[in-house]
Scaffold this motif. Structure first.
Motif, PDB file in Angstrom:
ATOM      1  N   SER A 254      -9.941 -28.860 -21.180  1.00 38.99           N
ATOM      2  CA  SER A 254      -8.955 -29.924 -20.938  1.00 38.99           C
ATOM      3  C   SER A 254      -9.238 -30.708 -19.669  1.00 38.99           C
ATOM      4  CB  SER A 254      -7.557 -29.318 -20.853  1.00 38.99           C
ATOM      5  OG  SER A 254      -7.423 -28.517 -19.680  1.00 38.99           O
ATOM      6  N   ASN A 255     -10.368 -30.461 -19.020  1.00 38.96           N
ATOM      7  CA  ASN A 255     -10.687 -31.105 -17.740  1.00 38.96           C
ATOM      8  C   ASN A 255      -9.620 -30.828 -16.681  1.00 38.96           C
ATOM      9  OD1 ASN A 255     -13.140 -32.319 -18.528  1.00 38.96           O
ATOM     10  ND2 ASN A 255     -12.058 -34.023 -19.477  1.00 38.96           N
ATOM     11  N   GLY A 256      -9.006 -29.666 -16.788  1.00 48.21           N
ATOM     12  CA  GLY A 256      -8.010 -29.278 -15.801  1.00 48.21           C
ATOM     13  C   GLY A 256      -6.696 -30.007 -15.910  1.00 48.21           C
ATOM     14  N   THR A 257      -6.399 -30.576 -17.075  1.00 47.13           N
ATOM     15  CA  THR A 257      -5.162 -31.345 -17.246  1.00 47.13           C
ATOM     16  C   THR A 257      -4.171 -30.681 -18.187  1.00 47.13           C
ATOM     17  OG1 THR A 257      -6.078 -32.617 -19.097  1.00 47.13           O
ATOM     18  CG2 THR A 257      -6.455 -33.476 -16.873  1.00 47.13           C
ATOM     19  N   GLY A 258      -4.627 -29.750 -19.019  1.00 46.91           N
ATOM     20  CA  GLY A 258      -3.752 -29.168 -20.027  1.00 46.91           C
ATOM     21  C   GLY A 258      -3.579 -30.041 -21.248  1.00 46.91           C
ATOM     22  N   GLY A 259      -4.343 -31.128 -21.323  1.00 46.79           N
ATOM     23  CA  GLY A 259      -4.239 -32.060 -22.447  1.00 46.79           C
ATOM     24  C   GLY A 259      -5.206 -31.700 -23.555  1.00 46.79           C
ATOM     25  N   PRO A 260      -5.224 -32.513 -24.609  1.00 50.83           N
ATOM     26  CA  PRO A 260      -4.398 -33.719 -24.802  1.00 50.83           C
ATOM     27  C   PRO A 260      -2.987 -33.361 -25.250  1.00 50.83           C
ATOM     28  CG  PRO A 260      -5.821 -33.382 -26.699  1.00 50.83           C
ATOM     29  CD  PRO A 260      -6.193 -32.312 -25.709  1.00 50.83           C
ATOM     30  N   ALA A 261      -2.027 -34.170 -24.769  1.00 51.22           N
ATOM     31  CA  ALA A 261      -0.612 -34.013 -25.141  1.00 51.22           C
ATOM     32  C   ALA A 261      -0.110 -32.596 -24.884  1.00 51.22           C
ATOM     33  CB  ALA A 261      -0.400 -34.405 -26.603  1.00 51.22           C
ATOM     34  N   ARG A 262      -0.540 -32.001 -23.777  1.00 49.03           N
ATOM     35  CA  ARG A 262      -0.124 -30.658 -23.341  1.00 49.03           C
ATOM     36  C   ARG A 262      -0.450 -29.574 -24.364  1.00 49.03           C
ATOM     37  NH1 ARG A 262       6.054 -30.925 -21.712  1.00 49.03           N
ATOM     38  NH2 ARG A 262       6.169 -31.485 -23.924  1.00 49.03           N
ATOM     39  N   SER A 263      -1.436 -29.833 -25.228  1.00 45.68           N
ATOM     40  CA  SER A 263      -1.778 -28.861 -26.277  1.00 45.68           C
ATOM     41  C   SER A 263      -2.561 -27.672 -25.734  1.00 45.68           C
ATOM     42  CB  SER A 263      -2.589 -29.543 -27.377  1.00 45.68           C
ATOM     43  OG  SER A 263      -3.795 -30.090 -26.858  1.00 45.68           O
ATOM     44  N   THR A 264      -3.122 -27.765 -24.535  1.00 45.44           N
ATOM     45  CA  THR A 264      -3.834 -26.638 -23.909  1.00 45.44           C
ATOM     46  C   THR A 264      -3.154 -26.213 -22.604  1.00 45.44           C
ATOM     47  OG1 THR A 264      -5.343 -28.157 -22.755  1.00 45.44           O
ATOM     48  CG2 THR A 264      -6.035 -27.343 -24.914  1.00 45.44           C
ATOM     49  N   LEU A 265      -1.877 -26.523 -22.476  1.00 42.79           N
ATOM     50  CA  LEU A 265      -1.144 -26.154 -21.266  1.00 42.79           C
ATOM     51  C   LEU A 265      -0.718 -24.692 -21.366  1.00 42.79           C
ATOM     52  CD1 LEU A 265      -0.053 -27.327 -18.582  1.00 42.79           C
ATOM     53  CD2 LEU A 265       2.108 -27.753 -19.781  1.00 42.79           C
ATOM     54  N   PHE A 266      -1.658 -23.796 -21.155  1.00 46.51           N
ATOM     55  CA  PHE A 266      -1.372 -22.376 -21.205  1.00 46.51           C
ATOM     56  C   PHE A 266      -0.586 -21.946 -19.975  1.00 46.51           C
ATOM     57  CE2 PHE A 266      -4.793 -22.757 -24.221  1.00 46.51           C
ATOM     58  CZ  PHE A 266      -4.461 -21.834 -25.199  1.00 46.51           C
ATOM     59  N   TYR A 267       0.017 -20.784 -20.059  1.00 42.83           N
ATOM     60  CA  TYR A 267       0.902 -20.307 -18.994  1.00 42.83           C
ATOM     61  C   TYR A 267       0.157 -20.198 -17.664  1.00 42.83           C
ATOM     62  CZ  TYR A 267       4.848 -17.744 -17.001  1.00 42.83           C
ATOM     63  OH  TYR A 267       5.931 -17.361 -16.230  1.00 42.83           O
ATOM     64  N   THR A 268      -0.993 -19.551 -17.689  1.00 44.91           N
ATOM     65  CA  THR A 268      -1.739 -19.378 -16.443  1.00 44.91           C
ATOM     66  C   THR A 268      -2.239 -20.711 -15.893  1.00 44.91           C
ATOM     67  OG1 THR A 268      -3.708 -18.914 -17.778  1.00 44.91           O
ATOM     68  CG2 THR A 268      -2.459 -17.029 -16.968  1.00 44.91           C
ATOM     69  N   LEU A 269      -2.550 -21.651 -16.789  1.00 49.91           N
ATOM     70  CA  LEU A 269      -2.999 -22.966 -16.337  1.00 49.91           C
ATOM     71  C   LEU A 269      -1.857 -23.719 -15.663  1.00 49.91           C
ATOM     72  CD1 LEU A 269      -5.374 -24.933 -16.288  1.00 49.91           C
ATOM     73  CD2 LEU A 269      -4.643 -25.787 -18.519  1.00 49.91           C
TER      74      LEU A 269
END
Length: 317
Positions: A254-269
């Motif tokens: 996610s390039n450190g963004t948790g994107g796209p559309a917060r789809s990779t916004l994991f808890y630890t991230l």
């Protein structure tokens, strides 16, 4: 005949021996603590100490640039009003609930194939185990991202087979399957454990089941699964805990963004964002302790439920 009385034996002769034993035990204890001291220092300074510090910071407002200020339960109350926090739980829960079973099923299936006698099985075992040696490293995440970007290897292959063109990295509906494929690809460690468990299943059980007319599915359901239940429990617990700790692959893809559309916004991230980008260390510490409590509760549920489905050899049941 003259009778002579023997002098009564006193405890003076045993006293030096008792003192020597005490000195020897004390010396052995000191030697033991001396050998343990590197681990004890590491545990206190690198594990217990930071954990206690983070527990205190969870009840404070701390931004690294000013002394922490006590705020009580305010950080924990803010968690459930934070939409990004709830999204992080949603993403992480989906990953745990889907990725862990698929990974374990794949590991068990390959282990059962490798348990059969055929030529070159040592090579195949090493090949399937190799990805687990690499681990979820930054380099693997970079390679995985390069495979799934627009015009990458996966994009070209799906166009060859008539699927819609487009990379998976920028598609919110495909990022989760992509990360699940990454963790499933690294099923070597549980596979080896399953393989060791399969070696312990007595062949006489399968022979007796064959005499009774049992087919492959019945043998698997009534012999393999019950005999492997302790190994399944161990792998399930370990892989579940590991799934909650996903960070590097999600950060890189996610390039450190948790994107796209917060789809990779994991808890630890998201915890990393709060602590090391927003410098809200108190809030991040509260997040960390909630995660510890959730994983601990899940572990407790696993152990409590294991008595209903985990069967150990030698049990009088």
């Amino acid at each position: 005949m003259t009778l002579t009385a023997e002098a009564p034996t006193t405890g003076s002769s045993t006293a030096p021996h008792s003192a020597a034993r005490k000195r020897r035990k004390r010396a052995e204890a000191l030697a033991g603590f001396a050998f343990l001291s590197p681990w004890l220092l590491g545990f206190v300074l690198l594990t217990a100490g930071p954990m206690l510090a983070s527990l205190y910071l969870a009840f404070t407002n701390y931004n690294l640039f000013a002394p922490p200020q006590w705020v009580g339960l305010e950080n924990f109350q803010r968690l459930f009003d934070d939409p990004n926090y709830l999204q992080a739980w949603k993403v992480t829960g989906t990953y745990v609930l889907l990725g862990t079973p698929i990974k374990l099923i794949s590991a068990l299936a390959v282990a059962m194939l490798l348990n059969n006698a055929f030529s070159g099985k040592g090579f195949y075992r090493s090949s399937f185990y190799a990805p687990s040696l690499i681990g979820a490293s930054v380099s693997i995440a970079i390679v995985w991202k390069a495979m799934f970007i627009d015009n990458g290897i996966v994009d070209r292959l799906q166009q060859v087979f008539g699927f819609e063109a487009g990379g998976w990295v920028g598609d919110p509906s495909r990022t989760m399957p992509m990360l699940i494929l990454l963790t499933v690809w690294q099923f070597g460690a549980p596979m080896v454990i399953f393989l060791a468990g399969l070696k312990q299943v007595p062949t006489e059980l399968y022979e007796a089941a064959a005499v009774d007319g049992a087919g492959p599915w019945r043998k698997f359901r009534q012999i393999t699964l019950p005999m492997l239940s302790p190994v399944i429990f161990f792998n399930l617990l370990l892989e579940t805990i590991h799934a909650f700790q996903i960070f590097a692959s999600a950060f890189i893809i996610s390039n450190g963004t948790g994107g796209p559309a917060r789809s990779t916004l994991f808890y630890t991230l998201y915890l990393y964002f709060r602590g090391f980008q927003d410098f809200q260390m108190g809030y991040a510490s509260a997040m960390a302790w909630v995660l510890v409590l959730v994983v601990g509760a899940i572990t407790l549920v696993f152990f409590r439920s294991s008595k209903f489905w985990v069967h150990y050899s030698g049990e009088g049941k």
